[in-house]
Design a protein around this motif. Structure first.
Motif, PDB file in Angstrom:
ATOM      1  N   PRO A 261       0.805 -61.759 -11.421  1.00  0.00           N
ATOM      2  CA  PRO A 261       0.944 -61.125 -12.746  1.00  0.00           C
ATOM      3  C   PRO A 261      -0.054 -61.691 -13.767  1.00  0.00           C
ATOM      4  N   LEU A 262      -0.393 -62.957 -13.644  1.00  0.00           N
ATOM      5  CA  LEU A 262      -1.323 -63.569 -14.585  1.00  0.00           C
ATOM      6  C   LEU A 262      -2.718 -62.962 -14.419  1.00  0.00           C
ATOM      7  N   ARG A 263      -3.091 -62.770 -13.169  1.00  0.00           N
ATOM      8  CA  ARG A 263      -4.393 -62.131 -12.911  1.00  0.00           C
ATOM      9  C   ARG A 263      -4.438 -60.751 -13.569  1.00  0.00           C
ATOM     10  N   MET A 264      -3.288 -60.048 -13.470  1.00  0.00           N
ATOM     11  CA  MET A 264      -3.230 -58.703 -14.048  1.00  0.00           C
ATOM     12  C   MET A 264      -3.384 -58.771 -15.560  1.00  0.00           C
ATOM     13  N   VAL A 265      -2.621 -59.681 -16.196  1.00  0.00           N
ATOM     14  CA  VAL A 265      -2.694 -59.825 -17.662  1.00  0.00           C
ATOM     15  C   VAL A 265      -4.133 -60.132 -18.067  1.00  0.00           C
ATOM     16  N   SER A 266      -4.768 -61.097 -17.365  1.00  0.00           N
ATOM     17  CA  SER A 266      -6.083 -61.497 -17.840  1.00  0.00           C
ATOM     18  C   SER A 266      -7.125 -60.421 -17.539  1.00  0.00           C
ATOM     19  N   SER A 267      -7.030 -59.710 -16.393  1.00  0.00           N
ATOM     20  CA  SER A 267      -8.072 -58.689 -16.156  1.00  0.00           C
ATOM     21  C   SER A 267      -7.910 -57.497 -17.085  1.00  0.00           C
ATOM     22  N   PHE A 268      -6.617 -57.150 -17.407  1.00  0.00           N
ATOM     23  CA  PHE A 268      -6.455 -56.004 -18.326  1.00  0.00           C
ATOM     24  C   PHE A 268      -6.823 -56.362 -19.762  1.00  0.00           C
ATOM     25  N   THR A 269      -6.587 -57.615 -20.168  1.00  0.00           N
ATOM     26  CA  THR A 269      -7.021 -57.960 -21.540  1.00  0.00           C
ATOM     27  C   THR A 269      -8.549 -58.046 -21.605  1.00  0.00           C
TER      28      THR A 269
ATOM     29  N   LYS B   5     -13.905 -51.860 -32.089  1.00  0.00           N
ATOM     30  CA  LYS B   5     -13.459 -50.477 -32.323  1.00  0.00           C
ATOM     31  C   LYS B   5     -12.104 -50.478 -33.031  1.00  0.00           C
ATOM     32  N   LEU B   6     -11.362 -51.548 -32.892  1.00  0.00           N
ATOM     33  CA  LEU B   6     -10.088 -51.682 -33.628  1.00  0.00           C
ATOM     34  C   LEU B   6     -10.388 -52.542 -34.850  1.00  0.00           C
ATOM     35  N   ASP B   7      -9.366 -53.011 -35.539  1.00  0.00           N
ATOM     36  CA  ASP B   7      -9.713 -53.855 -36.704  1.00  0.00           C
ATOM     37  C   ASP B   7      -9.935 -55.319 -36.264  1.00  0.00           C
ATOM     38  N   SER B   8     -10.353 -56.176 -37.210  1.00  0.00           N
ATOM     39  CA  SER B   8     -10.732 -57.559 -36.856  1.00  0.00           C
ATOM     40  C   SER B   8      -9.528 -58.370 -36.356  1.00  0.00           C
ATOM     41  N   ASP B   9      -8.316 -58.071 -36.880  1.00  0.00           N
ATOM     42  CA  ASP B   9      -7.086 -58.732 -36.381  1.00  0.00           C
ATOM     43  C   ASP B   9      -6.919 -58.490 -34.888  1.00  0.00           C
ATOM     44  N   ALA B  10      -7.075 -57.221 -34.518  1.00  0.00           N
ATOM     45  CA  ALA B  10      -6.874 -56.870 -33.092  1.00  0.00           C
ATOM     46  C   ALA B  10      -7.871 -57.621 -32.222  1.00  0.00           C
ATOM     47  N   ASP B  11      -9.122 -57.748 -32.673  1.00  0.00           N
ATOM     48  CA  ASP B  11     -10.128 -58.502 -31.894  1.00  0.00           C
ATOM     49  C   ASP B  11      -9.678 -59.949 -31.710  1.00  0.00           C
ATOM     50  N   GLU B  12      -9.147 -60.517 -32.796  1.00  0.00           N
ATOM     51  CA  GLU B  12      -8.705 -61.917 -32.732  1.00  0.00           C
ATOM     52  C   GLU B  12      -7.512 -62.079 -31.779  1.00  0.00           C
ATOM     53  N   PHE B  13      -6.576 -61.124 -31.870  1.00  0.00           N
ATOM     54  CA  PHE B  13      -5.393 -61.206 -30.987  1.00  0.00           C
ATOM     55  C   PHE B  13      -5.823 -61.157 -29.521  1.00  0.00           C
ATOM     56  N   ILE B  14      -6.763 -60.243 -29.249  1.00  0.00           N
ATOM     57  CA  ILE B  14      -7.228 -60.123 -27.853  1.00  0.00           C
ATOM     58  C   ILE B  14      -7.849 -61.451 -27.409  1.00  0.00           C
ATOM     59  N   LYS B  15      -8.633 -62.075 -28.335  1.00  0.00           N
ATOM     60  CA  LYS B  15      -9.270 -63.353 -28.012  1.00  0.00           C
ATOM     61  C   LYS B  15      -8.200 -64.419 -27.661  1.00  0.00           C
ATOM     62  N   PHE B  16      -7.132 -64.441 -28.474  1.00  0.00           N
ATOM     63  CA  PHE B  16      -6.053 -65.419 -28.220  1.00  0.00           C
ATOM     64  C   PHE B  16      -5.393 -65.201 -26.856  1.00  0.00           C
ATOM     65  N   ILE B  17      -5.177 -63.871 -26.560  1.00  0.00           N
ATOM     66  CA  ILE B  17      -4.518 -63.577 -25.268  1.00  0.00           C
ATOM     67  C   ILE B  17      -5.405 -64.060 -24.108  1.00  0.00           C
TER      68      ILE B  17
ATOM     69  N   HIS C  52      -6.326 -68.001 -19.850  1.00  0.00           N
ATOM     70  CA  HIS C  52      -7.163 -69.009 -19.160  1.00  0.00           C
ATOM     71  C   HIS C  52      -6.405 -70.327 -19.012  1.00  0.00           C
ATOM     72  N   ARG C  53      -5.768 -70.703 -20.128  1.00  0.00           N
ATOM     73  CA  ARG C  53      -5.028 -71.980 -20.111  1.00  0.00           C
ATOM     74  C   ARG C  53      -3.905 -71.929 -19.080  1.00  0.00           C
ATOM     75  N   MET C  54      -3.245 -70.740 -19.089  1.00  0.00           N
ATOM     76  CA  MET C  54      -2.131 -70.605 -18.150  1.00  0.00           C
ATOM     77  C   MET C  54      -2.632 -70.655 -16.712  1.00  0.00           C
ATOM     78  N   LYS C  55      -3.817 -70.056 -16.465  1.00  0.00           N
ATOM     79  CA  LYS C  55      -4.380 -70.075 -15.109  1.00  0.00           C
ATOM     80  C   LYS C  55      -4.671 -71.525 -14.683  1.00  0.00           C
ATOM     81  N   ASP C  56      -5.279 -72.295 -15.623  1.00  0.00           N
ATOM     82  CA  ASP C  56      -5.575 -73.712 -15.304  1.00  0.00           C
ATOM     83  C   ASP C  56      -4.300 -74.448 -14.941  1.00  0.00           C
ATOM     84  N   LEU C  57      -3.293 -74.228 -15.789  1.00  0.00           N
ATOM     85  CA  LEU C  57      -2.021 -74.934 -15.599  1.00  0.00           C
ATOM     86  C   LEU C  57      -1.393 -74.568 -14.247  1.00  0.00           C
ATOM     87  N   ILE C  58      -1.385 -73.269 -13.977  1.00  0.00           N
ATOM     88  CA  ILE C  58      -0.771 -72.813 -12.719  1.00  0.00           C
ATOM     89  C   ILE C  58      -1.560 -73.325 -11.520  1.00  0.00           C
TER      90      ILE C  58
END
Ligand code: ADP
Length: 399
Positions: free
Chosen positions: A196-204, A214-226, A231-237
């Protein structure tokens, strides 16, 4: 015998008395002779010495009045007045009595009624002092009781020990089971979370590619956080999986060159080493019997930490080795921030973080993995460190 009887029979009254007294005197035990009024008419020398008395206060005295009424004993009274008239001999009558002069004594009395023509009836009392014997018997009894008590106590302690040993065994069993379950859980969780993590990261990442700017600057930032979070979760796992794999899969052991493994690790880390201007030196490392990917992971963890936890000066790291009879002792020293003594043990446990994430990145599992790898190689790992001066992580590998 007959001749003897005859000669005794022929003795005159006085001679017979002397004869009887002569015999009585030779007897070792105290003896006394009473008449039917219970008056003492004769005692032997042993009697005087045993009861510390003399003829003046003995002869002609009623037995009960002897020596300040020291013979005035109800049991004896009953014996002489009630029992003796009905019988001619009383054997082995035991009395314990506290005599004022000679103290507490246990005596065996043998009493017999004699009928002598010239004197009429007399009572002969022979006295056997068994005080010492009694004392020994009592002592033995007490010792025996004590011994029995001790045996009982030992038996109880033994039983208690057996119970606590059983409890301990059961606890160890339970711990082993729950450890295995935990390992299993960590393995399954980390393994199954990968998909599931691979799915989350490839779709984001897809989301980022298509919709960035194409969206607003908030949305770009949220995507960056996700993306960062995944990545962090992948390292941890990955780390968690590596940790639990060590329990599940022992890995292949063969002769491996520590030197070559170190070179590989330094090559993998070269960007990180250059970025941090780290200088790394090493002794000539030996060939050991071990698992190459685990040893490579071990070097990677220790060297990465030595660079990561650098102090004010650029990192200087040395990898040393010392040979002992049954093992090798390796050391990874740095000139970094060091570790306070109180933390030097707990850093080897998983998820024991000393710094917050903004100071230093990491999953807090690197040293736990390192410790497990060393344990798998029959060795120990520990740190010697001084805060603000540097640390040396030592580990041993058995030969
Ligand atoms: P992390 O993934 O956070 O590095 P580790 O298990 O490797 O986790 O290390 C645990 C903690 O031990 C680190 O957070 C750090 O505080 C301390 N530590 C490890 N190596 C060093 C070092 N070389 N110098 C100073 N501190 C260290």
């Amino acid at each position: 015998m007959e001749i003897f009887d005859e000669s005794v029979n022929n003795l005159s009254g006085k001679a017979a008395r002397l004869f009887a007294e002569g015999i009585v005197e030779t007897i070792h035990e105290p003896l006394m002779v009473l008449n039917t009024d219970l008056m003492v008419i004769f005692v032997n020398k042993s009697f005087y010495s045993f009861f510390k008395s003399d003829p003046n206060n003995t002869l002609g005295t009623i037995i009960y009045d002897l020596g300040n009424r020291q013979w005035d004993n109800p049991a004896l009274k009953n014996l002489l007045e009630e029992v003796l008239p009905e019988t001619s001999i009383i054997k082995e009558f035991e009395i314990t009595h506290s005599f004022p002069i000679i103290g507490k004594k246990t005596l065996i009395l043998n009493i017999s009624k004699l009928d002598i023509e010239t004197y009429g009836q007399m009572i002969l009392i022979s006295i056997n002092d068994i005080t010492e014997f009694k004392r020994l018997e009592d002592y033995n009894k007490v010792m025996l009781e004590k011994e029995q008590e001790n045996t009982e106590v030992l038996k109880i302690t033994n039983e208690e020990l057996m119970v606590s040993q059983d409890e301990l065994n059961e606890m160890v069993n339970r711990l082993e089971i729950s450890n295995k379950e935990l390992d299993q859980f960590a393995y399954i969780a980390s393994h199954d979370l990968q998909e599931p993590l691979r799915m989350v990261s490839s779709f984001t990442q897809l989301l980022e590619k298509r919709y960035k700017n194409k969206l607003d600057s908030d949305a770009d930032e949220f995507i960056k956080f996700i993306i960062e979070g995944s990545h962090r979760m992948k390292d941890l796992i990955d780390d968690l999986l590596a940790f639990s794999r060590l329990n599940k899969e022992p890995g292949e052991f063969k002769l491996i060159s520590m030197q070559l493994i170190l070179f590989d690790v330094l090559e993998n880390l070269q960007t990180f080493i250059k970025e941090n201007k780290a200088q790394i030196t090493h002794d000539t490392l030996p060939t050991i019997y071990g698992n190459s990917s685990q040893i490579s992971q071990l070097f990677q963890n220790l060297i990465t930490n030595a660079i990561k936890f650098q102090g004010d000066d650029s990192p200087k790291i040395h990898i040393s080795v010392q040979e002992f009879l049954n093992y090798w002792k390796f050391g990874v020293s740095d000139n970094g921030i060091g570790i306070a003594v109180e933390h030097q043990e707990k850093i080897f446990e998983a998820f024991k973080r000393l710094h917050n994430r903004t100071e230093f990145e990491g999953n807090d599992i690197g040293l736990a993995i390192s410790a497990k790898i060393v344990e798998r190689h029959g060795g120990k790992i520990w740190v010697e460190s001084e805060p603000r001066t540097g640390s040396t992580f030592y580990f041993t590998i058995s030969k």
